[in-house]
Write a protein that holds these residues in place. Structure first.
Motif, PDB file in Angstrom:
ATOM      1  N   LEU A 183      -3.056 -12.750 -33.692  1.00  0.00           N
ATOM      2  CA  LEU A 183      -2.011 -12.341 -32.762  1.00  0.00           C
ATOM      3  C   LEU A 183      -2.395 -11.012 -32.129  1.00  0.00           C
ATOM      4  O   LEU A 183      -3.190 -10.243 -32.690  1.00  0.00           O
ATOM      5  CB  LEU A 183      -0.669 -12.182 -33.482  1.00  0.00           C
ATOM      6  CG  LEU A 183      -0.149 -13.368 -34.301  1.00  0.00           C
ATOM      7  CD1 LEU A 183       1.123 -12.961 -35.041  1.00  0.00           C
ATOM      8  CD2 LEU A 183       0.104 -14.572 -33.411  1.00  0.00           C
ATOM      9  N   ASP A 184      -1.805 -10.716 -30.955  1.00  0.00           N
ATOM     10  CA  ASP A 184      -1.942  -9.369 -30.414  1.00  0.00           C
ATOM     11  C   ASP A 184      -0.768  -8.521 -30.886  1.00  0.00           C
ATOM     12  O   ASP A 184       0.107  -8.990 -31.627  1.00  0.00           O
ATOM     13  CB  ASP A 184      -2.083  -9.398 -28.888  1.00  0.00           C
ATOM     14  CG  ASP A 184      -0.843  -9.919 -28.167  1.00  0.00           C
ATOM     15  OD1 ASP A 184       0.273  -9.914 -28.755  1.00  0.00           O
ATOM     16  OD2 ASP A 184      -0.975 -10.324 -26.994  1.00  0.00           O
ATOM     17  N   GLU A 185      -0.716  -7.280 -30.476  1.00  0.00           N
ATOM     18  CA  GLU A 185       0.324  -6.376 -30.969  1.00  0.00           C
ATOM     19  C   GLU A 185       1.711  -6.730 -30.444  1.00  0.00           C
ATOM     20  O   GLU A 185       2.721  -6.268 -30.977  1.00  0.00           O
ATOM     21  CB  GLU A 185      -0.023  -4.924 -30.626  1.00  0.00           C
ATOM     22  CG  GLU A 185      -1.168  -4.364 -31.453  1.00  0.00           C
ATOM     23  CD  GLU A 185      -0.869  -4.331 -32.953  1.00  0.00           C
ATOM     24  OE1 GLU A 185       0.308  -4.138 -33.317  1.00  0.00           O
ATOM     25  OE2 GLU A 185      -1.813  -4.504 -33.750  1.00  0.00           O
ATOM     26  N   ASP A 186       1.768  -7.572 -29.409  1.00  0.00           N
ATOM     27  CA  ASP A 186       3.052  -8.070 -28.926  1.00  0.00           C
ATOM     28  C   ASP A 186       3.407  -9.416 -29.553  1.00  0.00           C
ATOM     29  O   ASP A 186       4.333 -10.089 -29.097  1.00  0.00           O
ATOM     30  CB  ASP A 186       3.020  -8.194 -27.396  1.00  0.00           C
ATOM     31  CG  ASP A 186       2.928  -6.844 -26.712  1.00  0.00           C
ATOM     32  OD1 ASP A 186       3.601  -5.897 -27.180  1.00  0.00           O
ATOM     33  OD2 ASP A 186       2.175  -6.734 -25.727  1.00  0.00           O
ATOM     34  N   LEU A 187       2.633  -9.801 -30.581  1.00  0.00           N
ATOM     35  CA  LEU A 187       2.868 -11.016 -31.349  1.00  0.00           C
ATOM     36  C   LEU A 187       2.662 -12.290 -30.534  1.00  0.00           C
ATOM     37  O   LEU A 187       3.256 -13.326 -30.817  1.00  0.00           O
ATOM     38  CB  LEU A 187       4.263 -11.004 -31.997  1.00  0.00           C
ATOM     39  CG  LEU A 187       4.523  -9.839 -32.970  1.00  0.00           C
ATOM     40  CD1 LEU A 187       5.946  -9.896 -33.500  1.00  0.00           C
ATOM     41  CD2 LEU A 187       3.516  -9.849 -34.110  1.00  0.00           C
ATOM     42  N   ARG A 188       1.783 -12.215 -29.545  1.00  0.00           N
ATOM     43  CA  ARG A 188       1.361 -13.409 -28.816  1.00  0.00           C
ATOM     44  C   ARG A 188       0.088 -13.951 -29.453  1.00  0.00           C
ATOM     45  O   ARG A 188      -0.731 -13.181 -29.955  1.00  0.00           O
ATOM     46  CB  ARG A 188       1.112 -13.075 -27.344  1.00  0.00           C
ATOM     47  CG  ARG A 188       2.371 -12.659 -26.593  1.00  0.00           C
ATOM     48  CD  ARG A 188       2.041 -12.170 -25.207  1.00  0.00           C
ATOM     49  NE  ARG A 188       1.191 -10.987 -25.245  1.00  0.00           N
ATOM     50  CZ  ARG A 188       1.077 -10.101 -24.268  1.00  0.00           C
ATOM     51  NH1 ARG A 188       1.778 -10.268 -23.148  1.00  0.00           N
ATOM     52  NH2 ARG A 188       0.275  -9.062 -24.382  1.00  0.00           N
ATOM     53  N   VAL A 189      -0.078 -15.270 -29.434  1.00  0.00           N
ATOM     54  CA  VAL A 189      -1.280 -15.883 -29.989  1.00  0.00           C
ATOM     55  C   VAL A 189      -2.496 -15.401 -29.206  1.00  0.00           C
ATOM     56  O   VAL A 189      -2.510 -15.439 -27.970  1.00  0.00           O
ATOM     57  CB  VAL A 189      -1.177 -17.415 -29.956  1.00  0.00           C
ATOM     58  CG1 VAL A 189      -2.486 -18.062 -30.412  1.00  0.00           C
ATOM     59  CG2 VAL A 189      -0.027 -17.889 -30.837  1.00  0.00           C
ATOM     60  N   LEU A 196       3.714 -13.478 -41.519  1.00  0.00           N
ATOM     61  CA  LEU A 196       3.007 -12.419 -40.796  1.00  0.00           C
ATOM     62  C   LEU A 196       2.241 -11.528 -41.761  1.00  0.00           C
ATOM     63  O   LEU A 196       2.717 -11.218 -42.853  1.00  0.00           O
ATOM     64  CB  LEU A 196       4.010 -11.550 -40.024  1.00  0.00           C
ATOM     65  CG  LEU A 196       4.501 -12.054 -38.679  1.00  0.00           C
ATOM     66  CD1 LEU A 196       5.578 -11.108 -38.147  1.00  0.00           C
ATOM     67  CD2 LEU A 196       3.372 -12.180 -37.670  1.00  0.00           C
ATOM     68  N   THR A 197       1.052 -11.099 -41.330  1.00  0.00           N
ATOM     69  CA  THR A 197       0.278 -10.157 -42.125  1.00  0.00           C
ATOM     70  C   THR A 197      -0.669  -9.401 -41.212  1.00  0.00           C
ATOM     71  O   THR A 197      -0.825  -9.753 -40.036  1.00  0.00           O
ATOM     72  CB  THR A 197      -0.523 -10.893 -43.231  1.00  0.00           C
ATOM     73  OG1 THR A 197      -1.057  -9.943 -44.143  1.00  0.00           O
ATOM     74  CG2 THR A 197      -1.642 -11.727 -42.633  1.00  0.00           C
ATOM     75  N   ARG A 198      -1.291  -8.372 -41.739  1.00  0.00           N
ATOM     76  CA  ARG A 198      -2.376  -7.666 -41.046  1.00  0.00           C
ATOM     77  C   ARG A 198      -3.635  -7.781 -41.886  1.00  0.00           C
ATOM     78  O   ARG A 198      -3.569  -7.722 -43.124  1.00  0.00           O
ATOM     79  CB  ARG A 198      -2.024  -6.195 -40.802  1.00  0.00           C
ATOM     80  CG  ARG A 198      -0.926  -5.994 -39.757  1.00  0.00           C
ATOM     81  CD  ARG A 198      -0.723  -4.522 -39.434  1.00  0.00           C
ATOM     82  NE  ARG A 198       0.358  -4.310 -38.476  1.00  0.00           N
ATOM     83  CZ  ARG A 198       0.215  -4.346 -37.157  1.00  0.00           C
ATOM     84  NH1 ARG A 198      -0.992  -4.566 -36.631  1.00  0.00           N
ATOM     85  NH2 ARG A 198       1.243  -4.155 -36.355  1.00  0.00           N
ATOM     86  N   ASP A 199      -4.773  -7.956 -41.210  1.00  0.00           N
ATOM     87  CA  ASP A 199      -6.020  -8.088 -41.948  1.00  0.00           C
ATOM     88  C   ASP A 199      -6.555  -6.727 -42.355  1.00  0.00           C
ATOM     89  O   ASP A 199      -5.896  -5.685 -42.155  1.00  0.00           O
ATOM     90  CB  ASP A 199      -7.043  -8.906 -41.162  1.00  0.00           C
ATOM     91  CG  ASP A 199      -7.535  -8.210 -39.891  1.00  0.00           C
ATOM     92  OD1 ASP A 199      -7.314  -6.987 -39.726  1.00  0.00           O
ATOM     93  OD2 ASP A 199      -8.150  -8.897 -39.046  1.00  0.00           O
ATOM     94  N   PRO A 249      -3.044  -8.064 -36.491  1.00  0.00           N
ATOM     95  CA  PRO A 249      -1.999  -8.991 -36.935  1.00  0.00           C
ATOM     96  C   PRO A 249      -2.441 -10.450 -36.900  1.00  0.00           C
ATOM     97  O   PRO A 249      -3.192 -10.869 -36.011  1.00  0.00           O
ATOM     98  CB  PRO A 249      -0.864  -8.740 -35.933  1.00  0.00           C
ATOM     99  CG  PRO A 249      -1.536  -8.224 -34.702  1.00  0.00           C
ATOM    100  CD  PRO A 249      -2.756  -7.481 -35.159  1.00  0.00           C
ATOM    101  N   TRP A 250      -1.947 -11.235 -37.892  1.00  0.00           N
ATOM    102  CA  TRP A 250      -2.230 -12.664 -37.996  1.00  0.00           C
ATOM    103  C   TRP A 250      -0.968 -13.391 -38.430  1.00  0.00           C
ATOM    104  O   TRP A 250      -0.105 -12.822 -39.112  1.00  0.00           O
ATOM    105  CB  TRP A 250      -3.316 -12.942 -39.040  1.00  0.00           C
ATOM    106  CG  TRP A 250      -4.690 -12.490 -38.686  1.00  0.00           C
ATOM    107  CD1 TRP A 250      -5.174 -11.208 -38.718  1.00  0.00           C
ATOM    108  CD2 TRP A 250      -5.783 -13.319 -38.271  1.00  0.00           C
ATOM    109  NE1 TRP A 250      -6.496 -11.191 -38.350  1.00  0.00           N
ATOM    110  CE2 TRP A 250      -6.893 -12.466 -38.078  1.00  0.00           C
ATOM    111  CE3 TRP A 250      -5.931 -14.689 -38.070  1.00  0.00           C
ATOM    112  CZ2 TRP A 250      -8.131 -12.949 -37.669  1.00  0.00           C
ATOM    113  CZ3 TRP A 250      -7.161 -15.179 -37.669  1.00  0.00           C
ATOM    114  CH2 TRP A 250      -8.256 -14.318 -37.467  1.00  0.00           C
ATOM    115  N   LEU A 251      -0.894 -14.656 -38.055  1.00  0.00           N
ATOM    116  CA  LEU A 251       0.115 -15.566 -38.585  1.00  0.00           C
ATOM    117  C   LEU A 251      -0.615 -16.569 -39.478  1.00  0.00           C
ATOM    118  O   LEU A 251      -1.419 -17.369 -39.003  1.00  0.00           O
ATOM    119  CB  LEU A 251       0.844 -16.296 -37.457  1.00  0.00           C
ATOM    120  CG  LEU A 251       1.931 -17.279 -37.899  1.00  0.00           C
ATOM    121  CD1 LEU A 251       3.101 -16.560 -38.560  1.00  0.00           C
ATOM    122  CD2 LEU A 251       2.426 -18.124 -36.712  1.00  0.00           C
TER     123      LEU A 251
END
Length: 340
Positions: A200-206, A171-174, A179-181
């Motif tokens: 990803l969105d803030e709920d960690l959905r693709v 996990l990271t943020r650009d 957020p990105w995986l």
């Protein structure tokens, strides 16, 4: 706090990931109850946790380790085979909770074989057997505590693309905070392994399609290799981790196999790539090897004392794989490692 009686060199560990927590550190690694006695330090009497999953070992100082806790068990009702141990677990503090990223497998579910212009390419390696593409992907699980228990966000599919043989997600943020995986697309399916990312969105959905970052064959050392049987495909991508450099550039550490006839299949190394713009999407320029000697799959940790260290494992492909710690210097142009 429970005592930590074992030196790091006693703790069996592939793909180490260390999280700084109050009063010490947690080291995450996979376990398999069927091989439990080979996964704990000699002389330990820890009971085997059920099934397969992820352990967290506690340390006050990164030197002595003990008190392992099972923080995640591969559930019986998910898409993956619960008898196959995870790979590359890592845990991130994410807002008011903790997120586990780990790679699960379903070896019985085959994916399309590698072809080029309708010609099938059979993957194999001396001593390692057949490499038929099978279902493999990185999942995300959440918990309120870094010691778990972690629950899958989606038991029905991985967060990496369903048709991809993917592994080692992080996990990271650009640069804009999104957020990105980031993950490795397995060389078994691509011949030339790649690094890719899904938003990803803030709920960690693709939240979108995968984006290509770079290929393993772009690694710096291939520029200096004389063409030979030791310089041919496959090209491996493992273990991406991101780090912001002083001045704004972005570094990605990653692992691969450098051509070397003294190591079966090549020498496992920890290397780096740099995005000078600081953008996750690059362009990425390949840097020099950080640590060689059959060591890799590292992660960067800022200790409680404010020091930057690289934690990786040595002994890839041998019966004894152990984590070790290196001091790291972060400069505007890249990272530099020395052993502690």
């Amino acid at each position: 706090m429970t005592s930590a009686p074992h030196p790091l060199d006693d703790v069996p560990c592939h793909d180490p990931y260390v999280l700084a927590v109050e009063g010490g550190y947690l080291l995450y690694t996979a376990y398999d109850s069927g091989r439990w006695q080979r996964q704990i330090p000699e002389g330990s009497d820890y009971p085997a946790p059920p099934g397969t999953g992820v352990l967290a070992w506690w340390s006050p100082d990164l030197v002595s380790w003990g008190s392992p806790t099972a923080v995640f068990t591969v559930p019986q009702d998910c898409w993956a085979d619960p008898s196959v141990a995870p790979w590359a677990p890592e845990v991130h503090a994410w807002g008011d909770r903790y997120v586990l990223a780990t790679t699960l497998h379903n070896p019985a579910e085959r994916l399309p074989e590698v072809t080029q212009r309708t010609t099938r390419i059979a993957m194999s390696s001396d001593g390692w057997g057949d490499f038929t593409p099978v279902r493999r992907g990185t999942v995300l699980a959440v918990a309120d505590d870094p010691r778990g228990p972690f629950q899958l966000l989606d038991p029905q599919r991985p967060h990496t693309p369903w048709s991809f043989m993917a592994l080692d997600g992080t996990l990271t943020r650009d640069e804009r905070g999104a957020p990105w995986l980031v993950y490795a697309h397995e060389w078994v399916q691509t011949v030339d392994g790649t690094m890719e990312a899904v938003p990803l969105d803030e709920d960690l959905r693709v939240a979108g399609d995968p984006v290509h970052l770079f290929r393993a064959s772009e690694a710096s050392w291939f520029r200096d290799v004389t063409p030979s049987t030791h310089a041919l495909a496959p090209y491996v991508t493992d273990g991406p981790q991101l780090h912001q450099l002083p001045g704004g550039a972005l570094a990605m550490i990653w692992a691969s196999y450098r051509p070397d006839p003294s190591f079966t299949g090549g020498e496992y190394v920890e290397t780096q790539a740099i995005s000078p713009s600081g953008s996750l999407l690059g362009p990425w320029h390949q840097g020099e090897v950080l640590v060689g000697g059959n060591a890799g799959h590292g992660m960067l940790l800022t200790t409680h004392d404010g020091d930057l260290v690289l934690v990786l494992h040595r002994g890839m492909g041998t019966p004894r794989v152990r984590a070790e710690v290196h001091d790291i210097t972060s400069t505007p142009s890249g990272l530099h490692a020395t052993h502690q």
